[in-house]
Design a protein around this motif. Structure first.
Motif, PDB file in Angstrom:
ATOM      1  N   ILE A   1       0.878  -1.171   0.000  1.00 34.47           N
ATOM      2  CA  ILE A   1       0.000   0.000   0.000  1.00 34.47           C
ATOM      3  C   ILE A   1       0.913   1.217   0.000  1.00 34.47           C
ATOM      4  O   ILE A   1       1.650   1.459   0.964  1.00 34.47           O
ATOM      5  N   GLU A   2       0.895   1.949  -1.104  1.00 40.33           N
ATOM      6  CA  GLU A   2       1.737   3.139  -1.223  1.00 40.33           C
ATOM      7  C   GLU A   2       1.166   4.245  -0.336  1.00 40.33           C
ATOM      8  O   GLU A   2      -0.023   4.557  -0.441  1.00 40.33           O
ATOM      9  N   PRO A   3       1.976   4.841   0.520  1.00 41.02           N
ATOM     10  CA  PRO A   3       1.469   5.827   1.486  1.00 41.02           C
ATOM     11  C   PRO A   3       1.245   7.209   0.867  1.00 41.02           C
ATOM     12  O   PRO A   3       2.013   8.140   1.082  1.00 41.02           O
ATOM     13  N   GLU A   4       0.179   7.345   0.102  1.00 39.97           N
ATOM     14  CA  GLU A   4      -0.113   8.618  -0.551  1.00 39.97           C
ATOM     15  C   GLU A   4      -0.616   9.662   0.445  1.00 39.97           C
ATOM     16  O   GLU A   4      -0.309  10.841   0.338  1.00 39.97           O
ATOM     17  N   LEU A   5      -1.404   9.234   1.416  1.00 39.97           N
ATOM     18  CA  LEU A   5      -1.906  10.116   2.464  1.00 39.97           C
ATOM     19  C   LEU A   5      -1.705   9.396   3.790  1.00 39.97           C
ATOM     20  O   LEU A   5      -2.168   8.263   3.963  1.00 39.97           O
ATOM     21  N   VAL A   6      -0.985  10.032   4.705  1.00 40.30           N
ATOM     22  CA  VAL A   6      -0.732   9.457   6.030  1.00 40.30           C
ATOM     23  C   VAL A   6      -1.194  10.474   7.060  1.00 40.30           C
ATOM     24  O   VAL A   6      -0.742  11.617   7.063  1.00 40.30           O
ATOM     25  N   SER A   7      -2.118  10.059   7.924  1.00 41.15           N
ATOM     26  CA  SER A   7      -2.621  10.974   8.946  1.00 41.15           C
ATOM     27  C   SER A   7      -2.786  10.214  10.252  1.00 41.15           C
ATOM     28  O   SER A   7      -2.933   8.998  10.267  1.00 41.15           O
TER      29      SER A   7
END
Length: 146
Positions: free
Chosen positions: A123-129
């Motif tokens: 899973i490519e970390p495009e948005l990390v929050s």
């Protein structure tokens, strides 16, 4: 996240640092046009990608390959009313490169339910929050009641 909700927002590096502390998270994907959530063990790759290992014949591998998914992990202490939650959103794909697959066999997560033919899902970390609640107090200093 939601501004002004009383939790402390975590930056990307804090989120990734926390993720390596827990062995299990949840992957969220679409199943028959509805959200599906599955608990999975996982690992983080050097670039921050979430890596899962599953049976090549699994419904999960087919359902998430090439689509955007969310992955969530957390740690909660009910006694101290503290904890954190991190969400990684990005494109998931089954690793097909033989060299990458061999590398992940050595360095990637081990399946808790091994099967004879396994694949890795990245899973490519495009948005990390992420967000944190410390010591049962909101960001505003208000004591939380049980």
């Amino acid at each position: 996240m939601y501004p002004n909700d009383g939790f402390r927002e975590l930056d990307r590096q804090e989120c990734l640092r926390l993720l390596v502390k827990v062995p299990v998270g949840r992957i969220v994907h679409t199943r028959q046009a509805l959200p599906a959530v599955l608990p999975v063990n996982f690992g983080l790759d050097g670039d921050g990608a979430v890596v899962l290992r599953t049976s090549a014949a699994s419904e999960l591998a087919r359902a998430v390959d090439g689509v955007v998914v969310a992955f969530e992990a957390d740690e909660v202490d009910a006694v101290t009313q503290s904890g954190w939650s991190v969400v990684v959103t990005g494109s998931a794909s089954v690793v097909t490169d033989p060299g990458e697959h061999e590398r992940l066999l050595r360095t990637g997560p081990r399946s808790w339910v091994p099967s004879p033919h396994e694949v890795f899902v990245r899973i490519e970390p495009e948005l990390v929050s992420g967000r944190e609640l410390a010591g049962g107090r909101s960001l505003y200093g208000v004591r939380l009641t049980v």
